[in-house]
Each structure stands twice: as C-alpha cells, then as structure tokens.
Motif scaffolding. Structure first.
Motif, PDB file in Angstrom:
ATOM      1  N   ASN A   1     -82.461  15.688  94.982  1.00 53.60           N
ATOM      2  CA  ASN A   1     -80.942  15.017  94.796  1.00 53.60           C
ATOM      3  C   ASN A   1     -80.959  13.502  95.950  1.00 53.60           C
ATOM      4  OD1 ASN A   1     -78.537  15.120  95.740  1.00 53.60           O
ATOM      5  ND2 ASN A   1     -78.135  15.652  94.415  1.00 53.60           N
ATOM      6  N   PRO A   2     -81.080  12.923  95.086  1.00 49.14           N
ATOM      7  CA  PRO A   2     -80.590  11.051  95.908  1.00 49.14           C
ATOM      8  C   PRO A   2     -80.174  11.273  97.126  1.00 49.14           C
ATOM      9  CG  PRO A   2     -79.872  11.145  93.610  1.00 49.14           C
ATOM     10  CD  PRO A   2     -80.481  12.798  93.281  1.00 49.14           C
ATOM     11  N   ASN A   3     -78.526  11.593  96.425  1.00 50.16           N
ATOM     12  CA  ASN A   3     -78.180  12.078  97.830  1.00 50.16           C
ATOM     13  C   ASN A   3     -78.436  12.211  99.596  1.00 50.16           C
ATOM     14  OD1 ASN A   3     -75.695  10.725  96.949  1.00 50.16           O
ATOM     15  ND2 ASN A   3     -74.734  12.307  95.784  1.00 50.16           N
ATOM     16  N   VAL A   4     -79.117  13.553  99.249  1.00 58.54           N
ATOM     17  CA  VAL A   4     -79.903  14.295 100.103  1.00 58.54           C
ATOM     18  C   VAL A   4     -80.694  13.485 100.569  1.00 58.54           C
ATOM     19  CG1 VAL A   4     -81.808  16.385 100.611  1.00 58.54           C
ATOM     20  CG2 VAL A   4     -79.236  16.599  99.501  1.00 58.54           C
ATOM     21  N   LEU A   5     -81.539  12.471  99.735  1.00 57.31           N
ATOM     22  CA  LEU A   5     -82.632  12.040  99.925  1.00 57.31           C
ATOM     23  C   LEU A   5     -82.428  10.358 100.737  1.00 57.31           C
ATOM     24  CD1 LEU A   5     -85.160  12.729  96.884  1.00 57.31           C
ATOM     25  CD2 LEU A   5     -85.710  13.222  99.289  1.00 57.31           C
ATOM     26  N   PHE A   6     -81.168  10.327 100.382  1.00 55.38           N
ATOM     27  CA  PHE A   6     -80.935   8.984 100.846  1.00 55.38           C
ATOM     28  C   PHE A   6     -80.732   8.727 102.545  1.00 55.38           C
ATOM     29  CE2 PHE A   6     -77.342   6.170 101.702  1.00 55.38           C
ATOM     30  CZ  PHE A   6     -77.861   4.154 101.684  1.00 55.38           C
ATOM     31  N   GLU A   7     -79.491  10.199 102.683  1.00 56.11           N
ATOM     32  CA  GLU A   7     -79.076  11.219 103.777  1.00 56.11           C
ATOM     33  C   GLU A   7     -80.457  11.302 105.293  1.00 56.11           C
ATOM     34  OE1 GLU A   7     -76.881  14.543 102.841  1.00 56.11           O
ATOM     35  OE2 GLU A   7     -75.227  12.777 100.848  1.00 56.11           O
ATOM     36  N   ALA A   8     -81.301  11.526 104.502  1.00 53.60           N
ATOM     37  CA  ALA A   8     -82.515  11.972 105.201  1.00 53.60           C
ATOM     38  C   ALA A   8     -83.469  10.822 105.615  1.00 53.60           C
ATOM     39  CB  ALA A   8     -83.604  12.833 104.351  1.00 53.60           C
ATOM     40  N   GLY A   9     -83.154   9.842 104.633  1.00 51.53           N
ATOM     41  CA  GLY A   9     -84.158   8.688 105.362  1.00 51.53           C
ATOM     42  C   GLY A   9     -82.675   7.995 106.012  1.00 51.53           C
ATOM     43  N   TYR A  10     -81.626   7.854 106.324  1.00 49.60           N
ATOM     44  CA  TYR A  10     -81.350   7.405 107.224  1.00 49.60           C
ATOM     45  C   TYR A  10     -81.184   7.905 108.448  1.00 49.60           C
ATOM     46  CZ  TYR A  10     -76.203   5.626 109.794  1.00 49.60           C
ATOM     47  OH  TYR A  10     -75.690   5.722 110.459  1.00 49.60           O
TER      48      TYR A  10
ATOM     49  N   LEU B   1     -87.214   6.201  95.817  1.00 51.97           N
ATOM     50  CA  LEU B   1     -86.986   5.170  96.709  1.00 51.97           C
ATOM     51  C   LEU B   1     -85.198   5.292  97.281  1.00 51.97           C
ATOM     52  CD1 LEU B   1     -87.395   1.806  95.308  1.00 51.97           C
ATOM     53  CD2 LEU B   1     -85.574   1.790  93.718  1.00 51.97           C
ATOM     54  N   ALA B   2     -84.671   6.224  96.383  1.00 52.85           N
ATOM     55  CA  ALA B   2     -83.282   7.034  97.652  1.00 52.85           C
ATOM     56  C   ALA B   2     -83.641   6.537  98.831  1.00 52.85           C
ATOM     57  CB  ALA B   2     -82.440   7.656  97.136  1.00 52.85           C
ATOM     58  N   LEU B   3     -85.008   7.644  99.277  1.00 50.06           N
ATOM     59  CA  LEU B   3     -85.793   7.429 100.250  1.00 50.06           C
ATOM     60  C   LEU B   3     -85.609   6.313 101.340  1.00 50.06           C
ATOM     61  CD1 LEU B   3     -86.176   9.594 102.867  1.00 50.06           C
ATOM     62  CD2 LEU B   3     -88.732   9.388 101.716  1.00 50.06           C
ATOM     63  N   VAL B   4     -86.000   5.418 100.641  1.00 51.21           N
ATOM     64  CA  VAL B   4     -86.755   4.390 102.038  1.00 51.21           C
ATOM     65  C   VAL B   4     -85.166   3.123 101.552  1.00 51.21           C
ATOM     66  CG1 VAL B   4     -87.079   2.161 101.046  1.00 51.21           C
ATOM     67  CG2 VAL B   4     -88.882   3.671 100.523  1.00 51.21           C
ATOM     68  N   GLY B   5     -83.750   3.597 100.601  1.00 55.43           N
ATOM     69  CA  GLY B   5     -83.393   2.903 100.834  1.00 55.43           C
ATOM     70  C   GLY B   5     -82.255   3.651 101.682  1.00 55.43           C
ATOM     71  N   GLY B   6     -82.145   4.701 102.312  1.00 58.70           N
ATOM     72  CA  GLY B   6     -81.408   5.257 103.411  1.00 58.70           C
ATOM     73  C   GLY B   6     -82.169   5.105 104.480  1.00 58.70           C
ATOM     74  N   ILE B   7     -83.485   4.722 104.695  1.00 56.39           N
ATOM     75  CA  ILE B   7     -83.995   4.605 105.541  1.00 56.39           C
ATOM     76  C   ILE B   7     -83.446   2.760 106.312  1.00 56.39           C
ATOM     77  CG2 ILE B   7     -86.638   3.310 106.697  1.00 56.39           C
ATOM     78  CD1 ILE B   7     -87.444   5.903 105.503  1.00 56.39           C
ATOM     79  N   LEU B   8     -83.771   1.939 104.638  1.00 61.45           N
ATOM     80  CA  LEU B   8     -82.987   0.599 104.974  1.00 61.45           C
ATOM     81  C   LEU B   8     -81.729   0.573 105.955  1.00 61.45           C
ATOM     82  CD1 LEU B   8     -84.435  -0.826 101.647  1.00 61.45           C
ATOM     83  CD2 LEU B   8     -85.939  -1.972 104.016  1.00 61.45           C
ATOM     84  N   HIS B   9     -80.779   1.323 104.867  1.00 57.22           N
ATOM     85  CA  HIS B   9     -79.206   1.925 105.801  1.00 57.22           C
ATOM     86  C   HIS B   9     -79.392   2.218 106.868  1.00 57.22           C
ATOM     87  CE1 HIS B   9     -75.267   1.873 105.172  1.00 57.22           C
ATOM     88  NE2 HIS B   9     -75.286   3.070 104.988  1.00 57.22           N
TER      89      HIS B   9
END
Length: 791
Positions: free
Chosen positions: A76-85, A231-239
C-alpha cells in the motif's frame, strides 16, 4: 551494551491498509493487544477527522511516537509513504508481513529497497504480531536512519533528486531533457534504473538533495506496482527530511490519500514541463543545511561504512581515488580505441568519466565529452524515409554526424577559451569562430539532444527554400560543417595537439519497440564518420594547422552485437571490450575502495580488508574467493555485494562481517542481479521476468535436454538460450566439471563450439550451469561449492 528498554514507556504508531478488511482487523487487534500490555499504541484509524484521514495528523502523530510499524503485505503506497516518513524522522521502523500469503510474498519480492530491514513475519495472527513488537521495543538498537546516513554527504544547493522512470515515454523523455538543460541543477539518481540501488543510497541522495521530483507511472504499465511502491517509500523519506517534493503522475494514476495534495497528474507532456518549471521557479533559494553529517557513532565500530556507490555518475568527485585502470582504459587515453564495449556494470561510464578527467589534465588536449541523457530519433526516421537508396541514406548520416561532431568540438573550444582569464576576446581566431557559430544560430547553452534535433530540422526544406527548387539535405549539412564551420574552427585549435572526443549514452533509445535497424545504421554511421573527421582535421593547406582527432564510442555489448549484424564489414570495427577476466584486477575494485573509504585514511594495506572487515571464509571458501565466485565479473556487482554484506553487519552491530551476514547479502544481491538482467532483456522482445521462474528449484547444473525441456513452452527458446549464455546467466562446460561464463555474442559462439566438441568427444550432452549470482533468488542449492569452487 545499553540496558533493555521498557516497552511500556514507549509509543508506537500502526500504519496499515484499510483493505483487505481481514488484514486490517488483524492490525487493529494487534494494537489492542499491545495496549493491554501497557504500550501506548495507536493506529491511523484513531485519527479520523470528519470521515477523512489527514496526512498532517498522521505525520504529527508519527512525530510524537518512538516507533512505527508498517504492515506492507499489500504494498500500500500510503503505508510505505508513512514508513518512509517515520524512517527519516529517526523513528524505529518495523515492517510486518503475513508470510503465509503468497501474494504478500510476491509483493515483498518487489520491494527490493527494504531488504536490509528484515521483517516481522506474523502469519496473519494478531497476537503473534503484538508479541514480536513488544519484544522488539525492548531492544535498544539505534534507529535505522543512523546507519543509512553514515558517511552521507552534506546537503547541496540546486541538487534535485530525480530518479529515472523505468519506461521512456514521451513525457518522461521530455522531462528528463528539460531538467538536463537546466545546467544550474545537479541531478541525483537520474542515470540508473530506479530500484536497483539500495535504500542507503537513495536515503543519502535524498539527504544530499535540495528538492526532489518523483514520477509515478499508471498502474497498467509493466512493473508499475513495484516501481510506484518503492517511489512512495522514497517520497515519505523526502517528506520526513523536509525536502521540497513534487510528485507527478500520468492521468490514469490514482493518487493515494496521504500525498494526494502533493501530486500533480498531467494531461500532456507540455503541461508536465510547464508545471515542473513553475515549481522549480518557486523553490526556496536559502543557503540550506551545510553541516556535514559526520560519522554515526555505533556501539561497535567497523573501519569502513561503505565501499561507495556502484553508479559511476554519483562518484564523480571520488572515482579518481579508487579507479582501477585496465589495458582497455589505456587504449582510450592514447586514442587507440574507437569502440569500447562492455555489459551494464562493467565500467564503461566510469572509464569515460575517468578518461575525461585524466585527459583534461593535459592542456594540449581538448576533451569533448558527449553524453546525452536521452534523445528522440522520430524526426530522423522521417527524414531517412525520403531517401530512395541505402547509399543516399548513408551519405546523409555521415554528413549529419560530421556536422554534429564539428559543432561539439567548436562549442567545447569556445567554452574552454571562455574559462581562460583573457576570455573569448583574447584571440582573433576564437572571435571568428564565435561569430560563425552565432551566424549559424547554434545555441551554445542547449544540450546535445536539442542540437541533434536542430541539425535534423536544418536538413529539411523551409520557407526560405525557393518553390520548385531542388533541396539536398545532405549538401545543406555538408555546407554548414565543411564550408562554414570548419575553416573557422581549425585556426582556433592551434594550441591543441589532440582533440579527444568521447561519446557515451547513445544506447538510451535502445529499448523494447525501437527500430533496431535504423538505430544500428545511425550508430554505424558515427564510426564511419569518425575516420573521415580524423582525416579532415589531419589534412592541412598552406598556413593551416593540422590537428590529431580521436573518437571513442562507449556501447553496451548486447547493442554492439545487434549493430554489427547491419555492418558491411564488422570485422574491421575491432572494439576494445572490458570483461574483467583477471580476478586479481577485479578484486582490486573492492580493495582500493576500502583503502579510500576507511577511517584511517593513512593506511594503504588492502590485505586488512580480509582480516579486519570480512570473516575468514564463507561456504568453506576464503571470503575473497567467495565474493569472486558469487558475483558476476563486473565492478558494479562486486561493489553491490560488498556493500550489502557491510550494511547487514552494521545493522546487526557485528564487529566484522559474519558468514550469516553474507547469507542475507547474497539474497539481496541475487535479486539485484536478476532485476538488472530483466532490464537488459527488455530490448530483446521476450518477457524474462516470467521466463526466469522456470529455473526455480532446479539443480544448478543442467543437461542440454533438461534445459530445452525447461524452456520448451517459451517461444523461440533457442534464441533465448543463446542470450542467456552470452549474458552469463548460463555457463558452458568447456572442461570436465569446469564451466565458463561468457559475455558477448562473439565469445559465446566460440565457447559453444568448444563445449560442443568436448561433449561429442566424450559421448554426452552439452551441460550448462546457472551462475551463482542468480541462484539464491531462484532458491537453487550451491552444491558445487561443497567441493571447492568448480566454475
């Protein structure tokens, strides 16, 4: 060692998908179970406001927590974005997976970036997940970001993280070209396929960047799900790193709720470029963070944190410290090599990069590097279709390349003069050259791709062409380069003994669906032109200087193999091919990087790598021999495997790299090797991603009958087998029990004849062996190493 932590004194945030509902219910029960044990556990569902989840509320909650668990069974991209954040914010991140679900395991397989994390396998059971998390919270291990950012470079102004998209659509190509033309920008992670790098690499590039542009693909594109998820994971890291972030996507992409407001869906390539330009123009221009990270202090210190990046373009500043020179490289420096071939990862780009640096140290040499990020040949195809015979097409292509090369030499000469203290006005010859360049309306600030487009358009009739007049595109180009540019260029080159032209990245358009015939003729005409240009500059009239011009073209081996099929006399091309047959030279790639990157920079003892960093042996082989046996014979692969083992040991707080660290690293590397092979296969017209699973669970050694039976349902499987041999996936038995892994069509044909003769002489079938690099991915036992290395 620090004392264990009290789990009840910590807070944890749960990120999971709302669907499937049973998995979401399991996550909710795990939250409740942790609360009953006294842990402050909360989920995203506890933060619902007006029926909607707000990303600000989620990130705020993550900020307040000590740890984050991400249930990633569904990618799930939401979950991966939050994990990266959470990762970027220094939180301890736990990845949870229901390993009993085959689809979840496939999803995990596509998330190569998170392999170094390990995972919590909970079998779909809430109580198991709660217990594992409770126990993990008591471990005083540092947050993963400490390890990922060790040896990271400081933040740089105007550095844009722009990972390359996997499919070169028109929109993708135009965006890449638009960014490349902005010479004030430093593009990070733009030169290699996204996802082949490690999480440490992308995290460090994110930290180093001033901003980022991420391009998401529509779900129907091949491998889009895995690409978008990572890419969602990397996006979360950047955010989480507070970097300005622009996410763009094709119109069919459905943006996840978390970053919906940060994502722009474009309807046309022009709209995309305009939006990106507007966004870049409004970026903050402050000084940013200049503080270097320094070394992260761990409980156990290894003498080295990294062997550096395997992507040459990211090592521009450091490559000279540990570049390993080969005989082929010397041929580039002396100008003896007109064609330099090698497979992806063998060091072509590194060789060109280092050659440019070395040659520029000699002021008598004008170095002209040509390295387009991409280019479009649709206009060229249209122009070539107007010619009735092959001879006319070839004459046009030679004049096209002559114009391009003479133009590039002229522009480089002007740029070099401009950098001198006296500037362009100091020399009348240079002033005359500048005048003719301006009169021909050649844009000095444009890139190679633009100049190629303009050269092609110059060869077409325009409004100034008299009606009914005969227009010869070849002669139009010939007039520009030979009669107008060349007479002004030669005098401006008086101070140089040699002009070294180096050309790379011409294979950027070589992908599935391309017209390989037209591309081959385009590249072959460059080789023909190089000889003509050398002769033109060598000839001199009275009072006119002569100049030595050398040209070297860097090409992938598989592209060269196809190209030569269209050549009239392929045996006269005589390329220099880098294959790293000398194991002593190849292992130096790792040893020299060890010396350059270790803390004690005064030490030059490469032997210490095998005593201070690595364990003595792996799988009953000396570690040095094991690495050479396991990895494909390319610098990229040696570096990747070494880094994977090193990172695993650091994550586990080992005082050196243990055999069990290599066990995990070889799984990561094997997936990397397979993914890289899949990328190479896309231009061949078969779906290797599906084909390769036919080898799962087989013995590492196959007879000819077994191999053909394995692939009998694959269309044109004899062609596929030949390709698997020349890309080193399969080795050939050339002596009893000894297998050769080759690279390139010519060498493959030679070794196949040897293998066939030996098999016929001994009255048996030919035998093949799957390269050790791919076997962990396919879960094939390495029985052959029990008796020592046989291949």
């Amino acid at each position: 060692m620090p004392a264990d932590l009290d789990p009840t004194s910590q807070s944890i945030f749960f990120a999971y998908a709302g669907h499937p509902s049973l998995r979401a219910e399991t996550a909710r029960e795990a939250v409740a179970a942790l609360r009953r044990r006294g842990v402050d556990a909360q989920s995203w569902e506890d933060l619902r406001i007006g029926g909607k989840t707000l990303i600000d509320a989620i990130t705020s909650k993550i900020d307040d927590c000590d740890a984050c668990v991400a249930e990633i069974s569904s990618n799930n991209p939401n979950v991966l974005f939050e994990a990266g954040y959470a990762l970027a914010k220094g939180k301890r991140v736990f990845l949870a997976l229901d390993e009993t679900d085959e689809e979840a395991l496939r999803n995990w397989s596509g998330l190569a970036l998170v392999d170094t994390f390990g995972r919590l396998n909970y079998g779909g059971n809430a109580q198991v997940l709660a217990t594992q998390l409770f126990d993990s919270l008591s471990d005083p291990t540092l947050s993963q970001i400490d390890t990922l950012l060790a040896n990271g470079k400081p933040r740089e102004d105007n550095a844009i993280l722009a990972p390359a998209a996997p499919h070169k659509t028109t929109s993708v190509e135009r965006l890449e070209r638009s960014l490349e033309r902005k010479t004030y920008l430093k593009l990070l992670a733009s030169q290699d396929e996204f996802g082949l790098g490690t999480l440490s690499y992308y995290t460090q590039e994110a930290y180093r960047s001033s901003a980022a542009i991420l391009h998401f693909m529509k779900p129907s594109r091949k491998r889009a799900e895995q690409y978008n998820a990572q890419l969602a994971l990397v996006g979360g890291i950047l955010h989480g790193l507070d970097r300005p972030l622009l996410m763009v996507a094709e119109p069919e992409y459905i943006p996840p709720l978390d970053y919906k407001d940060m994502l722009y869906r474009y309807e046309s390539a022009a709209a995309l470029i305009d939006h990106v330009d507007q966004w870049l123009s409004h970026l903050p221009s402050g000084p940013g963070v200049k503080k270097r990270l320094g070394r992260i202090k761990l409980d156990i210190e290894l003498p080295i944190r990294t062997f550096g990046s395997y992507v040459a373009e990211t090592e521009k500043e450091d490559l000279g410290d540990y570049f390993v020179q080969t005989n082929e490289f010397e041929a580039i420096l002396t100008g003896r090599a007109s064609v330099f071939t090698g497979r992806k990862g063998t060091g072509k780009s590194a060789s060109m990069q280092q050659a440019v640096s070395d040659l520029r140290s000699d002021r008598r040499i004008l170095v002209v590097p040509i390295k387009p990020t991409s280019y479009d040949l649709h206009g060229l195809h249209a122009t070539l279709s107007n010619f009735k015979d092959a001879g006319s097409r070839e004459y046009f292509l030679v004049n096209l390349w002559s114009y391009i090369l003479v133009t590039e030499i002229a522009l480089r000469s002007l740029a070099h003069a401009e950098d001198l203290p006296a500037g362009l006005g100091a020399d009348s010859n240079t002033a005359d050259l500048l005048e003719i360049v301006n009169s021909l309306e050649i844009d000095r600030s444009s890139d190679f791709t633009t100049r190629l487009d303009e050269a092609i358009s110059t060869s077409l009739p325009n409004s100034s062409t008299p009606e009914g007049a005969r227009f010869d595109p070849s002669e139009a180009l010939r007039t520009r380069w030979q009669s107008q540019l060349l007479p002004k260029l030669k005098p401006a080159l008086r101070s140089y003994d040699r002009i070294a032209v180096l050309v790379d990245n011409l294979d950027k358009t070589w992908e599935k669906g391309a017209d390989f015939g037209s591309l081959s003729h385009f590249l072959l005409s460059l080789l023909v032109t190089s000889g003509k240009i050398e002769n033109v500059f060598a000839r001199s009239k009275r009072g006119e200087p002569s100049t030595d011009v050398t040209l070297t073209v860097f090409l992938r081996t598989d592209i060269y193999d196809v190209m030569t099929k269209y050549a009239r006399e392929p045996d006269k091309i005589n390329p220099q091919t880098i294959q790293w047959r000398d194991e002593e030279l190849l292992i130096r790639v790792l040893e020299d990087r060890y010396i350059a990157n270790r803390k004690d920079s005064k030490s030059d003892n490469a032997d210490a790598l095998w005593t201070e960093v690595f364990c003595p042996e792996v799988h009953s082989l000396p570690t040095r021999d094991y690495i050479l046996w396991r990895a494909l014979r390319r610098p990229r692969d040696i570096i990747y495997l070494g880094n994977a083992a090193l990172t695993t040991a650091i994550n586990r707080k080992h005082e050196s790299v243990h055999p069990q660290d290599f066990a995990h690293a070889e799984e990561l590397y094997s997936r990397f090797a397979v993914d890289a092979l899949i990328v190479e296969s896309e231009a061949q017209g078969f779906d290797l991603e599906e084909v390769i699973f036919n080898f799962s669970g087989l013995d590492s050694t196959l007879s000819d009958t077994e191999l053909r039976t394995t692939l009998e349902e694959v269309a044109d499987h004899p062609i596929l087998i030949d390709w698997l041999i020349r890309t080193s996936f399969l080795g050939l038995e050339t002596r009893d029990g000894s297998f050769d892994f080759v690279e390139g069509e010519a060498e493959a044909r030679k070794k196949e004849r040897v293998a066939a003769r030996i098999a016929d002489r001994e009255g048996r079938e030919m035998r093949y062996r799957i390269h050790p690099a791919f076997r962990p991915y396919l879960e094939i036992r390495d029985d052959d190493i029990l008796n020592g290395r046989q291949d």
